[in-house]
Design a protein around this motif. Sequence first.
Motif, short mmCIF file in Angstrom:
data_model
loop_
_atom_site.label_atom_id
_atom_site.label_comp_id
_atom_site.label_asym_id
_atom_site.label_seq_id
_atom_site.Cartn_x
_atom_site.Cartn_y
_atom_site.Cartn_z
N PRO A 100 40.46 32.56 34.56
CA PRO A 100 41.13 33.79 35.01
C PRO A 100 40.12 34.88 35.32
O PRO A 100 39.04 34.94 34.73
CB PRO A 100 42.02 34.17 33.82
N ALA A 101 40.47 35.74 36.27
CA ALA A 101 39.60 36.85 36.66
C ALA A 101 40.13 38.16 36.10
O ALA A 101 41.32 38.28 35.78
CB ALA A 101 39.51 36.92 38.18
N ARG A 102 39.25 39.14 35.97
CA ARG A 102 39.67 40.45 35.48
C ARG A 102 40.61 41.14 36.45
O ARG A 102 41.55 41.81 36.05
CB ARG A 102 38.43 41.32 35.23
N GLN A 103 40.33 40.95 37.75
CA GLN A 103 41.17 41.54 38.78
C GLN A 103 42.06 40.47 39.39
O GLN A 103 41.62 39.34 39.59
CB GLN A 103 40.31 42.19 39.87
N PRO A 104 43.30 40.79 39.70
CA PRO A 104 44.19 39.80 40.32
C PRO A 104 43.60 39.28 41.63
O PRO A 104 42.99 40.02 42.39
CB PRO A 104 45.48 40.60 40.58
#
Length: 572
Positions: free
Chosen positions: A417-421
């Motif tokens: 998963p990334a910090r930003q969508p």
Amino acid sequence: MPDPPQRHEVRGWREAEAGVREAVAPLLSDPDTVRATDEIHRRLHTLGIQDRHVQAAMAELPLEDTAAARALGRHLTRTGTSALTVNVGIALLARLGEPEDVSHLKVLGLLRVLTRPVVGALTALDCPTAALVWLANHAESRALRHLIDAIAARDDHEARTWLLNAPLDSGAVGPSTARRIAKAVQLADILSEEQIDNQVVAQAGRLLSRMTGLRDYQPEILNYPQATTTYSAFVARAAQLPPTLDHYAVLLSVALDLHSGPSVLLDWQPGQREALLRALEAILSNPSWTAVAESEPEEPAERRRVHWIRRTARQPFDHVTVSRFRVEATVRDPADPDMVEARLLIDGRPLVPEAFGKGSANSPEYLLDSGRLRAATEPREVQLAEAYCTEGCCGALHVTIHREGDQVVWRDWRRPPARQPRAELPEYRFDARDYDAEIERAENDRSWSWPARNTARLIAAGLRGQPDLLTRWDGQVGWIGTDFHDQDSAMVSFTYWPGLAAGQQDKDGPWLQFIWRLPDDGTPPEKQASTALRQLAERDPKAYAQVRGGSRSHAEALGFPWPEPGDSDESA
């Protein structure tokens, strides 16, 4: 004579910092600095802590008598007999030091173990840039990283002048530091000046190439707002560089990045990137430049670089018509060693930096020699890339590949998963005939490789076909490649598990990692690999390989010498 103090191990940052504070705090106001220094040395020695614990512990320690604490800091930095005690002194001077302390601190910074805290102290004291530059000019190259970061944070002429001429050793200047330098010196503006020195032009190319490096968590070129402007200004100036080996390598490195690296993902105007590549191709096609590639230097490092140029010179300028899927094995300048990757291009765009961005694409050996990218009717999940720090830390990029009739499908992506969508990765469909042809071409392409790398690949293929060559000696194959710092040596790693051959291996028992180094002897790789495989068949490799992993206790239990500090090998 009293018994020496007993050491005990401190576990965890909080306990370590608390131990430092408890040991030092009562002595900060002691008027007898000699006694306080001796007592601090004795107390810190009993804690069994490391240098890195001291600075954080000292940063917010209350200082009731600043004059006494300053005097103690000066005495510790001048008479301390261990890095621990000197670090306490540096930390005190970082808070209480005066201009007169700068000259002494910068000399302490010549010791690599003290460079980082000294740079922090000099920065806290807002020392003249000249002090940091002096230290950078005299410090070991391995200690330069923190100095370069500190100088890059200065907004003055002396800092910018030094940075434009600074040695960009890969150990000191990684992708993020290169970006900070480019920003600090206002690289795009400098390249637009009417008169500009050749050294500055070459340095600009090195910084652009370094920002695309693979030994970091993300390609920093994508975080450099002036990237396209700087690329254009650099290429416009490139023709003024004299045709030397170093300049050829710089121009070729930039071309590789513009052709298939993360720089492809920048916000280019239509045709702009292609025009830059044509301009670089025109420069390097000039006879005075092609003569550089035809030379044969006596110095091994320069010869290795020339051979890389010969293998790579046409790669960024090939104008062949390809299908929407392309695999390009890419090797960076051997003077700036980095991972060898199999770049995956879809519609001309590099997949891994766009979809993952936490590490390079996996090696050609992993993706191609193993047949992992081949498509079959049975779906198979493939790891395309791994985070710079390892998959177990920050993840990896996986895709499922399978054949559906006359198409090859890439779907069911897995990534951390990334910090930003971010948007979900799409399903990619390729014409099966085009896909198969590209995989066959890439698997059979050896033009990018060099003799030691070919030797390693042939040894790996031999062990895939005859795994018992190692298992008979209780060995389990690890990575096989080339030495990171000496690319003219093939490396074979294996893990020694007692009982493996008999099927009685004790997973909880002692084990060791061995590395077998095979320097290139100039004979054909096929002969070197055949000799190595025959040696594995006839002699236990533990007799001629070296221990490089496991633990000292495991080595002692199994009767092998543990390597001395500083002995290490890396693969590329």
